[in-house]
Design a protein around this motif. Structure first.
Motif, short mmCIF file in Angstrom:
data_model
loop_
_atom_site.label_atom_id
_atom_site.label_comp_id
_atom_site.label_asym_id
_atom_site.label_seq_id
_atom_site.Cartn_x
_atom_site.Cartn_y
_atom_site.Cartn_z
N ILE A 184 10.47 0.42 -0.06
CA ILE A 184 9.69 1.16 0.91
C ILE A 184 10.69 1.83 1.85
CG2 ILE A 184 9.37 -0.82 2.47
CD1 ILE A 184 6.53 0.46 3.06
N ALA A 185 10.45 3.12 2.11
CA ALA A 185 11.40 3.90 2.90
C ALA A 185 10.69 4.61 4.04
CB ALA A 185 12.09 4.93 1.99
N GLY A 186 11.49 5.08 4.97
CA GLY A 186 10.93 5.85 6.08
C GLY A 186 10.13 7.04 5.58
N SER A 187 10.57 7.65 4.49
CA SER A 187 9.85 8.81 3.95
C SER A 187 8.45 8.43 3.47
CB SER A 187 10.64 9.45 2.81
OG SER A 187 10.89 8.50 1.79
N ASP A 194 0.82 -1.22 0.00
CA ASP A 194 0.00 0.00 0.00
C ASP A 194 0.85 1.27 0.00
OD1 ASP A 194 -2.37 -1.52 0.11
OD2 ASP A 194 -2.22 -1.66 2.29
N LEU A 195 2.10 1.20 0.45
CA LEU A 195 2.97 2.37 0.53
C LEU A 195 4.20 2.30 -0.36
CD1 LEU A 195 3.33 3.55 4.25
CD2 LEU A 195 1.81 4.40 2.47
N MET A 196 4.56 1.12 -0.80
CA MET A 196 5.82 0.94 -1.52
C MET A 196 5.86 1.72 -2.83
SD MET A 196 5.32 -2.88 -3.18
CE MET A 196 6.61 -2.80 -4.41
N HIS A 197 7.07 1.99 -3.30
CA HIS A 197 7.29 2.55 -4.63
C HIS A 197 7.64 1.39 -5.56
CE1 HIS A 197 7.22 6.83 -3.75
NE2 HIS A 197 7.72 6.49 -2.58
N ARG A 198 6.84 1.19 -6.58
CA ARG A 198 7.10 0.10 -7.51
C ARG A 198 8.17 0.50 -8.51
NH1 ARG A 198 4.31 -4.28 -7.15
NH2 ARG A 198 2.49 -4.28 -5.78
N GLY A 199 8.94 -0.48 -8.91
CA GLY A 199 10.03 -0.24 -9.86
C GLY A 199 11.32 0.07 -9.12
N GLU A 256 14.70 -1.46 13.93
CA GLU A 256 15.63 -2.43 14.52
C GLU A 256 16.96 -2.49 13.78
OE1 GLU A 256 13.67 -6.20 14.74
OE2 GLU A 256 12.54 -5.65 16.54
N LYS A 257 16.91 -2.39 12.46
CA LYS A 257 18.13 -2.49 11.65
C LYS A 257 18.77 -1.13 11.41
CE LYS A 257 17.87 -6.94 11.09
NZ LYS A 257 18.85 -7.86 11.69
N ASP A 258 18.10 -0.07 11.86
CA ASP A 258 18.61 1.31 11.72
C ASP A 258 18.95 1.62 10.27
OD1 ASP A 258 19.34 3.85 12.53
OD2 ASP A 258 21.38 3.28 13.04
N VAL A 259 17.97 1.37 9.39
CA VAL A 259 18.13 1.65 7.96
C VAL A 259 16.99 2.57 7.51
CG1 VAL A 259 19.36 -0.49 7.44
CG2 VAL A 259 16.85 -0.45 7.30
N ASN A 260 17.14 3.14 6.32
CA ASN A 260 16.14 4.06 5.80
C ASN A 260 15.19 3.44 4.79
OD1 ASN A 260 17.06 6.36 7.24
ND2 ASN A 260 18.76 6.51 5.82
N ARG A 261 15.57 2.26 4.24
CA ARG A 261 14.73 1.68 3.21
C ARG A 261 14.89 0.16 3.16
NH1 ARG A 261 18.56 4.81 1.73
NH2 ARG A 261 17.18 6.57 1.43
N LEU A 262 13.87 -0.49 2.62
CA LEU A 262 13.86 -1.94 2.43
C LEU A 262 13.50 -2.25 0.99
CD1 LEU A 262 11.64 -2.82 5.55
CD2 LEU A 262 14.14 -3.01 5.42
N VAL A 263 14.07 -3.31 0.45
CA VAL A 263 13.70 -3.78 -0.89
C VAL A 263 12.46 -4.66 -0.74
CG1 VAL A 263 14.42 -5.16 -2.87
CG2 VAL A 263 16.07 -3.65 -1.74
#
Length: 199
Positions: free
Chosen positions: A120-123, A7-12, A102-109
């Motif tokens: 999907i990112a914190g933004s 619902d929030l992810m950026h596709r591509g 938990e992983k202290d990251v800004n984005r996930l694939v």
């Protein structure tokens, strides 16, 4: 109804090859108005992520001619973060938020059917909050961090970049001699300094 990652992810995925020069990475980031690229191998398989923070860390931590010369020879594969942190598109958003923290990251694939299909990112969470009609908190004071980083307008750019990198801050408040805020410098402001293979 539980919201899902899809619902929030950026596709591509905006990608670069692992042998891409860092100047090329900086141009791709700026042209696409993104904070990171997925680094891929010859067969377009995702290997890692390279972000604007990675570029800044590499550039500004090179303090002498020898380390700067070494830095200029590096490519995306040398600075990328790996292994990739992934999440399934049908996972609850709460799971993605927990992983980011938990992983202290800004984005996930984001994965679908074993294939990387987006990020999907914190933004994205911040944008979702902005669109929400009502949230559980009443004001910014309820959620803000009371730790801020400041600098003077005469502070050398390299010093600010090194401090941002070490503290993992994405922006710094600029103050006048009396401590009054006069602006903000962010990673986005510094990225244009790294272009045309100048690092």
């Amino acid at each position: 109804m539980t919201k899902l990652v899809r619902d929030l992810m950026h596709r591509g995925l905006i990608t670069c090859r692992q042998n891409a020069a860092l100047g090329q990475v900086a141009v791709l980031l700026a042209q696409n108005h993104v904070h990171s690229l997925v680094v891929v191998d010859r067969d377009s398989r995702p290997l890692g992520l390279i972000s604007d923070t990675d570029l800044l860390a590499g550039e500004w931590l090179s303090q002498d001619n020898e380390s700067l010369t070494t830095m200029r020879k590096l490519c995306a594969g040398d600075l990328m973060s790996y292994p990739l942190l992934t999440i399934e598109s049908d996972a609850p958003l709460s799971e993605a938020a927990k992983l980011l923290i938990e992983k202290d990251v800004n984005r996930l694939v984001v994965m679908e059917n074993g294939k990387a299909t987006g990020l999907i990112a914190g933004s994205d969470f911040v944008a979702s909050i902005a669109r929400a009609e009502q949230i559980n908190r009443n004001s910014v004071a309820d959620v803000m961090s009371d730790a801020i980083m400041v600098c003077r307008d005469k502070t050398p750019v390299a010093s600010v970049a090194r401090t941002m990198t070490a503290a993992r801050y994405r922006s710094v408040v600029v103050v006048d001699p009396r401590g009054k805020p006069i602006g903000v410098v962010s990673e986005r402001d510094l990225i244009p300094l790294i272009k045309n293979g100048s690092i």
